[in-house]
Design an enzyme around this catalytic site. Structure first.
Site, mmCIF file in Angstrom:
data_model
loop_
_atom_site.group_PDB
_atom_site.id
_atom_site.type_symbol
_atom_site.label_atom_id
_atom_site.label_comp_id
_atom_site.label_asym_id
_atom_site.label_seq_id
_atom_site.Cartn_x
_atom_site.Cartn_y
_atom_site.Cartn_z
ATOM 1 N N LYS A 1 -12.036 -1.562 6.536
ATOM 2 C CA LYS A 1 -11.273 -2.493 7.237
ATOM 3 C C LYS A 1 -11.258 -2.678 8.476
ATOM 4 C CE LYS A 1 -8.142 -2.946 3.441
ATOM 5 N NZ LYS A 1 -7.412 -2.189 2.622
ATOM 6 N N TRP B 1 0.584 -1.264 -0.093
ATOM 7 C CA TRP B 1 0.005 -0.004 -0.024
ATOM 8 C C TRP B 1 0.815 1.229 0.039
ATOM 9 C CZ3 TRP B 1 -4.352 -0.068 -2.101
ATOM 10 C CH2 TRP B 1 -5.105 -1.236 -2.080
ATOM 11 N N ASP C 1 -1.130 6.930 6.466
ATOM 12 C CA ASP C 1 -2.242 6.144 5.899
ATOM 13 C C ASP C 1 -2.474 4.973 7.257
ATOM 14 O OD1 ASP C 1 -4.019 4.201 4.910
ATOM 15 O OD2 ASP C 1 -2.833 4.196 3.100
#
Ligand SMILES: *Cc1c(COP(=O)(O)O)cnc(C)c1O
Length: 362
Positions: free
Chosen positions: A197, A103, A173
């Site tokens: 999530k 990511w 993030d």
């Protein structure tokens, strides 16, 4: 296939109590008498949903008034662009980026469209099996900002300390670990997490931003991509994802009222992760953890491999038959990933750990 235990990496498991309330709200939100899918985003009811969700984030994270909470769309991936548009466009500075996994590496190309990026550490050559140690990192005190990912969801690597210099804008993030543990928000200037999530269903992205960052925004941003427009409109600039925000509200209520806050949530999460890592460590190498440094293991995503592809396939087949779902590793990595987000119960983790021990023995 009823009542599978949900170890999915995302969209992930939600608390059973929240799912029951959601089911009721699909028929009719008790205080309104309409389905949550058909209530105007301009209603008083929804204005209060936004206000309460905001307050709950403020309470859970102990947010100072310097920071605003926004509910945006476009997922975490759109933040990969909105952040450099705000902080790097038309600047003479470079931005510091850590490349620690799937990511964080996705966040870099959109930033390069807006300005100069310096990758201060790159884990790709060593296959993203570990994170940098503090000694390996030299931060640029003149950087426009630092960007990193607190929990690499795919690899199962997590920073347990805050990175960077307090004098440089710090952007993080936290898509897969926001609200999983207490954090010192004062030390962050912009944190973001999509809901799917750990916070709620897909469709909404939570951004917590230091208001003063907006004072120097460039003047050539499309309004939809300008945090100022969303702040001024209280996250109702255009039609927001009413359903996703409502379910996220229910999750924050659950964290406050059922769990008792983030310190309690953290203790539960530590306990769950310890159960699974213990099985890996006691398996005499049958289960091989993806992370090579124990202190960098993720409390949210437990990743490991089996001795060969046949055993991997057989593990997944038998796990599914036992009602243990979503354990397939990310398509970029293979192997097994057990995601144990906030809503994953200790009972479900025990069911998985029992299965893992039994499978290894057999
Ligand atoms: C899943 C994930 C993303 C991507 O989120 P989208 O909402 O699908 O854009 C970004 N960052 C992290 C850490 C993630 O886990």
């Amino acid at each position: 296939m009823m009542n599978q235990l949900n170890f999915s990496g995302g969209p992930g498991v939600l608390p059973a109590a929240v799912l029951a309330q959601t089911q009721q709200a699909l028929a009719a939100v008790p205080e309104v008498g309409l389905s949550v899918l058909g209530i105007s985003h301009r209603s008083d009811w929804f204005a209060e949903v936004i206000a309460e969700t905001e307050r709950n984030f403020q309470t859970l994270l102990n947010l100072p008034p310097s920071h605003a909470v926004l509910f945006l769309q476009g997922g975490a991936s759109l933040q990969f662009s909105m952040i450099p548009m705000l902080l790097l466009r038309q600047r003479q500075q470079t931005a510091d980026y850590l490349c620690t996994g799937y990511w964080s590496s996705k966040a870099i190309p959109p930033a390069q469209l807006e300005g100069d990026v310096r990758i201060i550490w790159n884990g790709q050559p060593s296959g993203f099996h570990h994170l940098p140690t503090p000694a390996e990192l030299t931060f640029n005190p003149e950087a426009a900002y630092l960007h990193y990912v607190s929990n690499e969801t795919v690899e199962g690597l997590q920073f347990h300390d805050v990175l960077g210099l307090d004098s440089v804008i710090r952007v993080c993030d936290m898509s897969s670990d926001m609200l999983s543990r207490p954090i010192d928000v004062e030390r962050f200037d912009l944190i973001y997490a999509h809901a799917q999530k750990n916070l709620g269903p897909a469709g909404v992205t939570v951004v917590i931003i230091r208001r003063s960052l907006l004072e120097h925004a460039p003047n050539n941003l499309p309004e939809m991509l300008d945090y100022r427009a969303h702040l001024a409109a209280h996250s109702i600039y255009n039609t927001p994802p009413v359903f996703a925000i409502y379910v996220t509200l229910l999750v924050t209520r659950w964290l406050l009222n059922e769990i008792g806050g983030l310190a309690q949530m953290d203790a539960l999460n530590q306990h769950k992760a310890a159960v699974l890592y213990r099985v890996i460590d006691e398996s005499a190498g049958f289960y091989c953890g993806w992370a090579t440094v124990a202190a960098q293991r993720s409390l949210m995503n437990v990743t490991f491999t089996l001795p060969n592809a046949e055993l991997n396939t057989e593990f997944l087949r038998q796990a599914t038959a036992r009602g243990l779902s979503g354990l397939t590793g990310h398509r970029s990595l293979g192997g097994i990933r057990a995601s144990i987000y906030n809503a994953m119960t200790i009972e479900a983790v025990m069911a998985l750990s029992n299965f893992m021990r039994e499978f290894a023995r057999r």
